[in-house]
Design a protein around this motif. Sequence first.
Motif, PDB file in Angstrom:
ATOM      1  N   HIS A 113     -12.722 -16.879  51.756  1.00  0.00           N
ATOM      2  CA  HIS A 113     -14.166 -17.125  51.673  1.00  0.00           C
ATOM      3  C   HIS A 113     -14.583 -17.427  50.236  1.00  0.00           C
ATOM      4  N   ILE A 114     -14.007 -16.710  49.271  1.00  0.00           N
ATOM      5  CA  ILE A 114     -14.296 -16.949  47.856  1.00  0.00           C
ATOM      6  C   ILE A 114     -13.862 -18.362  47.470  1.00  0.00           C
ATOM      7  N   ALA A 115     -12.673 -18.757  47.911  1.00  0.00           N
ATOM      8  CA  ALA A 115     -12.163 -20.102  47.602  1.00  0.00           C
ATOM      9  C   ALA A 115     -13.078 -21.174  48.202  1.00  0.00           C
ATOM     10  N   PHE A 116     -13.545 -20.950  49.435  1.00  0.00           N
ATOM     11  CA  PHE A 116     -14.440 -21.905  50.082  1.00  0.00           C
ATOM     12  C   PHE A 116     -15.746 -22.043  49.296  1.00  0.00           C
ATOM     13  N   MET A 117     -16.335 -20.907  48.895  1.00  0.00           N
ATOM     14  CA  MET A 117     -17.598 -20.967  48.151  1.00  0.00           C
ATOM     15  C   MET A 117     -17.410 -21.608  46.779  1.00  0.00           C
ATOM     16  N   ALA A 118     -16.252 -21.392  46.158  1.00  0.00           N
ATOM     17  CA  ALA A 118     -15.975 -22.036  44.874  1.00  0.00           C
ATOM     18  C   ALA A 118     -15.899 -23.557  45.043  1.00  0.00           C
ATOM     19  N   GLN A 119     -15.310 -24.007  46.143  1.00  0.00           N
ATOM     20  CA  GLN A 119     -15.277 -25.451  46.429  1.00  0.00           C
ATOM     21  C   GLN A 119     -16.693 -25.985  46.630  1.00  0.00           C
ATOM     22  N   GLN A 120     -17.523 -25.223  47.325  1.00  0.00           N
ATOM     23  CA  GLN A 120     -18.913 -25.632  47.539  1.00  0.00           C
ATOM     24  C   GLN A 120     -19.653 -25.735  46.206  1.00  0.00           C
ATOM     25  N   GLN A 121     -19.377 -24.806  45.300  1.00  0.00           N
ATOM     26  CA  GLN A 121     -19.985 -24.855  43.975  1.00  0.00           C
ATOM     27  C   GLN A 121     -19.584 -26.128  43.240  1.00  0.00           C
ATOM     28  N   ASP A 122     -18.291 -26.459  43.290  1.00  0.00           N
ATOM     29  CA  ASP A 122     -17.818 -27.669  42.618  1.00  0.00           C
ATOM     30  C   ASP A 122     -18.501 -28.909  43.168  1.00  0.00           C
ATOM     31  N   LYS A 123     -18.606 -28.989  44.504  1.00  0.00           N
ATOM     32  CA  LYS A 123     -19.281 -30.133  45.135  1.00  0.00           C
ATOM     33  C   LYS A 123     -20.736 -30.218  44.697  1.00  0.00           C
ATOM     34  N   LEU A 124     -21.383 -29.075  44.675  1.00  0.00           N
ATOM     35  CA  LEU A 124     -22.795 -29.041  44.304  1.00  0.00           C
ATOM     36  C   LEU A 124     -22.997 -29.425  42.841  1.00  0.00           C
ATOM     37  N   ARG A 125     -22.109 -28.958  41.962  1.00  0.00           N
ATOM     38  CA  ARG A 125     -22.192 -29.353  40.549  1.00  0.00           C
ATOM     39  C   ARG A 125     -22.039 -30.863  40.404  1.00  0.00           C
ATOM     40  N   GLN A 126     -21.096 -31.445  41.156  1.00  0.00           N
ATOM     41  CA  GLN A 126     -20.901 -32.896  41.110  1.00  0.00           C
ATOM     42  C   GLN A 126     -22.146 -33.618  41.611  1.00  0.00           C
ATOM     43  N   GLN A 127     -22.750 -33.132  42.699  1.00  0.00           N
ATOM     44  CA  GLN A 127     -23.973 -33.744  43.225  1.00  0.00           C
ATOM     45  C   GLN A 127     -25.110 -33.666  42.208  1.00  0.00           C
ATOM     46  N   MET A 128     -25.245 -32.509  41.556  1.00  0.00           N
ATOM     47  CA  MET A 128     -26.291 -32.360  40.538  1.00  0.00           C
ATOM     48  C   MET A 128     -26.074 -33.347  39.406  1.00  0.00           C
ATOM     49  N   GLN A 129     -24.823 -33.448  38.954  1.00  0.00           N
ATOM     50  CA  GLN A 129     -24.537 -34.342  37.839  1.00  0.00           C
ATOM     51  C   GLN A 129     -24.750 -35.800  38.234  1.00  0.00           C
ATOM     52  N   GLN A 130     -24.375 -36.170  39.462  1.00  0.00           N
ATOM     53  CA  GLN A 130     -24.621 -37.530  39.929  1.00  0.00           C
ATOM     54  C   GLN A 130     -26.119 -37.831  39.963  1.00  0.00           C
ATOM     55  N   HIS A 131     -26.897 -36.864  40.418  1.00  0.00           N
ATOM     56  CA  HIS A 131     -28.348 -37.044  40.455  1.00  0.00           C
ATOM     57  C   HIS A 131     -28.890 -37.251  39.035  1.00  0.00           C
ATOM     58  N   ILE A 132     -28.433 -36.444  38.113  1.00  0.00           N
ATOM     59  CA  ILE A 132     -28.878 -36.566  36.721  1.00  0.00           C
ATOM     60  C   ILE A 132     -28.450 -37.912  36.151  1.00  0.00           C
ATOM     61  N   ASP A 133     -27.214 -38.309  36.416  1.00  0.00           N
ATOM     62  CA  ASP A 133     -26.708 -39.586  35.901  1.00  0.00           C
ATOM     63  C   ASP A 133     -27.494 -40.777  36.442  1.00  0.00           C
ATOM     64  N   GLN A 134     -28.031 -40.667  37.649  1.00  0.00           N
ATOM     65  CA  GLN A 134     -28.792 -41.765  38.254  1.00  0.00           C
ATOM     66  C   GLN A 134     -30.200 -41.896  37.675  1.00  0.00           C
ATOM     67  N   HIS A 135     -30.668 -40.886  36.968  1.00  0.00           N
ATOM     68  CA  HIS A 135     -32.022 -40.897  36.397  1.00  0.00           C
ATOM     69  C   HIS A 135     -31.921 -40.785  34.872  1.00  0.00           C
ATOM     70  N   PRO A 136     -32.114 -41.892  34.162  1.00  0.00           N
ATOM     71  CA  PRO A 136     -31.937 -41.888  32.700  1.00  0.00           C
ATOM     72  C   PRO A 136     -32.774 -40.840  31.964  1.00  0.00           C
ATOM     73  N   HIS A 137     -34.003 -40.572  32.431  1.00  0.00           N
ATOM     74  CA  HIS A 137     -34.812 -39.568  31.732  1.00  0.00           C
ATOM     75  C   HIS A 137     -34.204 -38.170  31.881  1.00  0.00           C
ATOM     76  N   LEU A 138     -33.636 -37.858  33.059  1.00  0.00           N
ATOM     77  CA  LEU A 138     -32.966 -36.567  33.243  1.00  0.00           C
ATOM     78  C   LEU A 138     -31.697 -36.490  32.405  1.00  0.00           C
ATOM     79  N   LYS A 139     -30.949 -37.587  32.366  1.00  0.00           N
ATOM     80  CA  LYS A 139     -29.709 -37.644  31.568  1.00  0.00           C
ATOM     81  C   LYS A 139     -30.028 -37.373  30.097  1.00  0.00           C
TER      82      LYS A 139
END
Length: 194
Positions: free
Chosen positions: A33-59
């Motif tokens: 369960h810990i490993a699964f949640m850690a994977q979810q964290q990694d995915k979410l961090r990537q999604q957050m960073q992609q969102h930031i990268d798509q918006h120059p003012h946030l970047k």
Amino acid sequence: MARRLQALDGMIAQEKNRLETVSQDLRADIECHIAFMAQQQDKLRQQMQQHIDQHPHLKGQQQLLDSIPGIGKDTAARLLGELGNWQTFASARQLAAHAGVTPQEKTSGTSVHGKPRLSKLGNTRLRKLLFFPALTLLRWNDSIQHWRDSLLKRGKTKKQVVGAVMHKVIRWIFAVLHSHKPFDPNLAFPVQPA
């Protein structure tokens, strides 16, 4: 997304605590369960960073926050998520009050002589995000260490010093976002005349 990451942090910590007391039969299940949640964290961090990268003012804002000592890219992304529309705050003082890192004095009743403490009336999540950058600064930044020593000499407790550093960090956050300029240690720690 930032709040979901924080929730996952808490759930992982709970599961790790369970590992210390659980029977051997359930250990593998909890570790899975810990490993699964850690994977979810990694995915979410990537999604957050992609969102930031798509918006120059946030970047740009993330880069400004990343220039502050003690704040890394991940913390900067989480801060941006929690700050939301930071422009609604007219001053660093208002932002500090929103974060709940302003001092609150006890001035009524029998506790007139109580020591000041953090108000903690503001955004709990934002305050939590300021805690580890403050500890990092206290451990590694020479200027903050000198300031810490002077506060301790004036009778402040270690807890009050951490709160004071958190207050300083939120003011730096407002300053770099408001000025659109990276952190400048010469402005944060001006050289005192001899």
